[in-house]
Write a protein that holds these residues in place. Structure first.
Motif, mmCIF file in Angstrom:
data_model
loop_
_atom_site.group_PDB
_atom_site.id
_atom_site.type_symbol
_atom_site.label_atom_id
_atom_site.label_comp_id
_atom_site.label_asym_id
_atom_site.label_seq_id
_atom_site.Cartn_x
_atom_site.Cartn_y
_atom_site.Cartn_z
ATOM 1 N N VAL A 2 72.682 79.636 78.448
ATOM 2 C CA VAL A 2 73.593 79.873 79.169
ATOM 3 C C VAL A 2 75.001 80.335 78.884
ATOM 4 O O VAL A 2 75.278 81.398 79.366
ATOM 5 N N ARG A 6 76.750 83.822 79.501
ATOM 6 C CA ARG A 6 78.323 83.778 80.159
ATOM 7 C C ARG A 6 79.083 84.858 79.421
ATOM 8 O O ARG A 6 80.038 85.404 79.867
ATOM 9 N N ARG A 43 81.818 82.680 92.488
ATOM 10 C CA ARG A 43 80.523 82.163 91.836
ATOM 11 C C ARG A 43 80.792 82.381 90.699
ATOM 12 O O ARG A 43 80.260 81.256 90.030
ATOM 13 N N MET A 44 81.217 83.297 89.908
ATOM 14 C CA MET A 44 81.201 82.996 88.376
ATOM 15 C C MET A 44 82.138 82.059 87.830
ATOM 16 O O MET A 44 82.082 81.588 86.745
ATOM 17 N N SER A 46 82.455 79.195 89.273
ATOM 18 C CA SER A 46 81.640 78.016 89.652
ATOM 19 C C SER A 46 80.833 77.711 88.393
ATOM 20 O O SER A 46 80.329 76.849 87.896
ATOM 21 N N TYR A 47 80.457 79.132 87.698
ATOM 22 C CA TYR A 47 79.505 78.952 86.703
ATOM 23 C C TYR A 47 80.182 78.753 85.362
ATOM 24 O O TYR A 47 79.515 78.757 84.290
#
Length: 75
Positions: A2, A6, A43-44, A46-47
């Motif tokens: 992940v 990112r 959304r990015m 939240s990631y």
């Protein structure tokens, strides 16, 4: 894995960092372009991909967008 994704995303966002330049919004004034991309940036965020220290202009744009009443209403 992940973390790698990112970092890759942040590298790709460099294009938008440069496109934004010193403008407050992507086309200078608030426009449909900003409206179109804000859900993806939320959304990015939240990631954990945003905000990013290597993207100060996009970070500032995101902060401005989050202060808009229309964006506050969807959060």
């Amino acid at each position: 894995m992940v973390g790698e994704k990112r970092d890759t995303l942040r590298t790709l966002l460099q294009y938008l960092e440069e496109a934004l330049g010193n403008k407050p919004y992507f086309l200078g004034d608030f426009s449909l372009t900003d409206i179109d991309v804000i859900p993806r940036f939320l959304r990015m965020e939240s990631y954990g991909a945003m905000p990013a220290p290597t993207l100060p202009k996009l970070n500032a744009w995101l902060a401005r967008m989050k202060e808009r009443p229309s964006i506050k209403a969807i959060r």
